[in-house]
Design an enzyme around this catalytic site. Structure first.
Site, mmCIF file in Angstrom:
data_model
loop_
_atom_site.group_PDB
_atom_site.id
_atom_site.type_symbol
_atom_site.label_atom_id
_atom_site.label_comp_id
_atom_site.label_asym_id
_atom_site.label_seq_id
_atom_site.Cartn_x
_atom_site.Cartn_y
_atom_site.Cartn_z
ATOM 1 N N LYS A 73 0.812 -1.225 0.000
ATOM 2 C CA LYS A 73 0.000 0.000 0.000
ATOM 3 C C LYS A 73 0.845 1.275 0.000
ATOM 4 O O LYS A 73 0.423 2.319 0.489
ATOM 5 C CB LYS A 73 -0.998 0.025 1.179
ATOM 6 N N SER A 74 2.047 1.185 -0.573
ATOM 7 C CA SER A 74 2.937 2.352 -0.641
ATOM 8 C C SER A 74 2.905 3.041 -1.997
ATOM 9 O O SER A 74 3.597 4.034 -2.201
ATOM 10 C CB SER A 74 4.385 1.932 -0.337
ATOM 11 N N HIS A 86 7.458 -7.302 -1.945
ATOM 12 C CA HIS A 86 7.155 -6.695 -0.645
ATOM 13 C C HIS A 86 8.034 -7.306 0.452
ATOM 14 O O HIS A 86 7.836 -7.013 1.632
ATOM 15 C CB HIS A 86 5.695 -6.956 -0.250
ATOM 16 N N MET A 99 -4.856 4.821 -14.931
ATOM 17 C CA MET A 99 -4.652 3.495 -14.342
ATOM 18 C C MET A 99 -5.964 2.883 -13.876
ATOM 19 O O MET A 99 -6.184 1.679 -13.987
ATOM 20 C CB MET A 99 -3.669 3.583 -13.173
#
Length: 285
Positions: A44-45, A99, A223
């Site tokens: 979630k970065s 991740h 996007m």
């Protein structure tokens, strides 16, 4: 809560698509090639946004690749079964997403010249984004409330473990020539400047028109409308209410959700866990 994860070396992974054998192979056997490019983030970065930008830089703004190939095929997640299989069978330069915390990543990377980009974001926004995102999937136990998820996050009992440890680990490489640190907040504030910074790091020369195309096709709206990038192709049995991968794409949304007590508690933990870094290391503080 513990039984809802696959645990490996103290780090929680989703119960599906992640195998101990693969995680062990990645760390001990997988060989990073010098021409590989690694996209490293805590969940979630802004991972997919960065991926889209990097893909568009590779094609000098031509959107054909990003509009015809799913994002997870363009830059597979190395820690997933499907991603690992795709990566080890791919010839030539590879774009690899992960991740994984630093202690679980491929040991071969640390003696290679492969380039890596590490993207960071205000952990408060990550917490809120993660709460809304994971609650819509069947990948993990639903926390039921933001308050519960808040506690899990501070304890590191969330997917891929503690944000604080993840960031501390990877930032130990911040002085390396082949390691670029980016901030989500800077990407939002000056997207074109960030694109130029990535181009410089990768040794790519894009003209003004090409830069504008990268900017155009990596926008939040573009996007959101691109089925190859918005995860609308994910099987319905993995999600409950449709996968809202791209919820807001804003900064500072945590202020709309944290109580005063939560904000103070988070500040205290942040100061304790991130002590020792130079002033200005975290632009959101």
């Amino acid at each position: 809560m513990m039984s809802d994860y696959n645990w490996f070396e103290g780090i929680p992974f989703p119960a599906i698509s992640y195998q101990r054998e693969i995680l062990e192979d990645i760390r001990n056997k997988f060989v990073v090639k010098e021409e590989d490019l690694l996209i490293l983030t805590y969940p979630k970065s802004g991972t997919n946004w960065l991926n889209e930008i990097v893909c568009l830089i590779q094609t000098k703004g031509d959107p054909k690749w990003i509009q015809t190939v799913p994002i997870w095929d363009r830059s597979p997640w190395i820690e997933t079964e499907i991603g690992y299989s795709a990566i080890i069978n791919k010839e030539g330069p590879r774009l690899i997403t992960s991740h994984l915390p630093i202690h679980l990543f491929s040991k071969s990377f640390f003696s290679s010249k492969a380039k890596a980009i590490y993207l960071m974001r205000n952990p408060r926004d990550i917490l809120v984004s993660g709460y809304f995102f994971w609650g819509n999937t069947n990948l993990v136990k639903n926390p039921g409330s933001l308050g519960t998820y808040f506690e899990w996050f501070l304890q590191g009992n969330v997917l891929f473990g503690s944000w604080f440890e993840h960031v501390r680990g990877w930032l130990s490489m911040r002085e390396w020539d082949n390691f670029l640190v980016l901030y989500y907040e800077d990407m939002k504030k000056d997207t074109k400047g960030t694109i130029k910074k990535i181009c410089d790091f990768l040794g790519k020369n894009l003209g003004p028109d090409e830069l504008d195309l990268v900017l155009k096709y990596s926008s939040f709206q573009a996007m959101k409308e691109n089925n190859m990038s918005n995860y609308s192709l994910i099987k319905e049995d993995r999600v409950t209410n449709g996968l809202k991968l791209m919820r807001k794409g804003t900064t500072g949304d945590w202020k709309n959700h944290f109580t005063v007590a939560q904000a103070e508690a988070f500040d205290k933990v942040f100061q304790e866990k991130m002590a020792g870094f130079p002033p200005g290391m975290f632009p959101w503080e």
